[in-house]
Design an enzyme around this catalytic site. Sequence first.
Site, PDB file in Angstrom:
ATOM      1  N   LYS A 154       0.863  -1.191   0.000  1.00 18.54           N
ATOM      2  CA  LYS A 154       0.000   0.000   0.000  1.00 18.54           C
ATOM      3  C   LYS A 154       0.888   1.227   0.000  1.00 18.54           C
ATOM      4  O   LYS A 154       2.005   1.198   0.515  1.00 18.54           O
ATOM      5  CB  LYS A 154      -0.867   0.017   1.262  1.00 18.54           C
ATOM      6  N   ASP A 194      -6.971   4.365  -4.572  1.00 17.40           N
ATOM      7  CA  ASP A 194      -7.631   4.185  -3.279  1.00 17.40           C
ATOM      8  C   ASP A 194      -8.253   5.555  -2.988  1.00 17.40           C
ATOM      9  O   ASP A 194      -8.456   6.348  -3.919  1.00 17.40           O
ATOM     10  CB  ASP A 194      -6.606   3.749  -2.207  1.00 17.40           C
ATOM     11  N   ASN A 268     -16.331   6.149  -5.239  1.00 15.71           N
ATOM     12  CA  ASN A 268     -16.338   5.100  -6.253  1.00 15.71           C
ATOM     13  C   ASN A 268     -16.930   3.775  -5.746  1.00 15.71           C
ATOM     14  O   ASN A 268     -17.702   3.112  -6.439  1.00 15.71           O
ATOM     15  CB  ASN A 268     -14.881   4.912  -6.704  1.00 15.71           C
TER      16      ASN A 268
HETATM   17  N1  GLU Z   1      -7.357   0.130  -2.983  1.00 12.95           N
HETATM   18  C1  GLU Z   1      -8.101  -1.031  -3.304  1.00 12.95           C
HETATM   19  C2  GLU Z   1      -8.133  -1.972  -2.129  1.00 12.95           C
HETATM   20  O1  GLU Z   1      -8.161  -1.528  -1.002  1.00 12.95           O
HETATM   21  C3  GLU Z   1      -7.668  -1.664  -4.610  1.00 12.95           C
HETATM   22  C4  GLU Z   1      -6.243  -2.081  -4.670  1.00 12.95           C
HETATM   23  C5  GLU Z   1      -5.793  -2.539  -6.059  1.00 12.95           C
HETATM   24  O2  GLU Z   1      -6.599  -2.603  -6.977  1.00 12.95           O
HETATM   25  O3  GLU Z   1      -4.594  -2.839  -6.171  1.00 12.95           O
HETATM   26  O4  GLU Z   1      -8.198  -3.165  -2.253  1.00 12.95           O
END
Ligand code: GLU
Length: 476
Positions: A154, A194, A268
């Site tokens: 992340k 995100d 989203n």
């Molecule tokens: N941010 C999203 C999550 O919390 C998607 C992450 C991604 O697609 O790599 O899973």
Amino acid sequence: MRPNSWGGVGVRKSADLRYYRKYGGELVMNQYVSGIIEDLRKKNPGEPEFIQAATEVLESLSVVVDKDPKYQKYGILERIVEPERSIIFRVPWQDDKGQIHVNRGYRVQFNSAIGPYKGGIRFAPSVNLSVMKFLGFEQTFKNSLTSLPMGGGKGGSDFDPRGKSEAEVMRFCQSFMNELFRHIGPDTDVPAGDLGVGAREIGFMFGQYKRLINRFEGVFTGKGFNWGGSRMRPEATGFGATYFLQEMLKTKNQSLEGKTVAVSGFGNVAWGVVQKVGQLGGKVVTISGPDGFIYDKDGVVGAEKVEYMREMRASGRDRAQDYADKFGVEFHAGKRPWGVKCDIAMPCATQNEVDENDAKALVKSGCKCLCEVANMPLTLEAMKVIIESGILYAPGKAANAGGVGCSGLEMTQNSMRMHWASEEVDQKLHGIMVSIHDLCRQASEEYYGKSDNYVGGANIAGFKKVADAMIDQGVI
Ligand code: GLU
């Protein structure tokens, strides 16, 4: 302390029995697990979100390490709570007036046992190392549940996109990428969006990455369709969570038809949920923002209302009240939607948005099912209330995995240098969610003797795949 055969630390005593399970009438937690939790607190002071996320997972794993000593022998828990790498960097940028600002950038590369690091980038003032580590940790288990070869990571920055011009956002994204590019790559680490990072920001970051390395490659997911993105990626998190919910309801011989759903957020993720719940015959009656929540008794249903949610997001005003003004519905300033009468609650906003009192209000209002869509939307105290109430309850790391699941499908399409049609992606997404649902129930049945402990089932199923891969790969 007793060293184990791989030189790690064996059984430790812990005075901390805050998290326990019933063992023949006595309250006991596996001592290896309680020792890890104790160490985690000592080693990570000032990281409450990370400790919360890790504690919740470790607690579920007590039954697993009781049953199989190999996880202790190979020091898996010590290793799995420590990110493989945390990168922190300076992000200087100039605003439209030429004034210089400095934000902090992060990428936490948590675990690569089953694939390249994979996870979104968040831009929000609340971003700090604790938030990045909690999200990277959760992502590791979530990505494992998708059954696709993706590790966990992340990233993000404490940059606040609200009120910034497009040119400012672009300069920020370019500066962010001027450092991040050296740490990522299609087989190393694949970021996505995100909170605060959508297609526009991904475009700016991808463009700068491509310029710096002089290669066009699938280093991001959530890309625009014309430059390598996947069909359905914008809808995937919300659609996937609703497919998961559908499976949960099926186990009780129920469907979404005629059900009232309380949703928080209007970004989203909430947008995808609103659409899919509507398509399956349910009615979302609330959405919310930092300013309060709206109650639409006729439901956030139909193209005009759904489209308006996109406009609200694009406006950058971050106000739910705009919806109430436009459609003449109730607005509750400064409040969260958890007291309204609903059959199902789907928190889609952010971490810890449902506290103990909210959870009590939800149970009291007659809510029968809580499906987490945000990452860790419930505090540990709220979770306890919901679990004790016995309502059907799914954790975010299982229910919201459709977003990253579709990202995995985007990576596959990029590797094949082709695009799949929407129907094909949607069908695969649906299959991924049904499979995650089954994995949770199977693990719950195996370790808890009942199949609807989705929290424990998700943690255990997600953990075992990663842990077994770590054992196979030696002490690294
Ligand atoms: N941010 C999203 C999550 O919390 C998607 C992450 C991604 O697609 O790599 O899973």
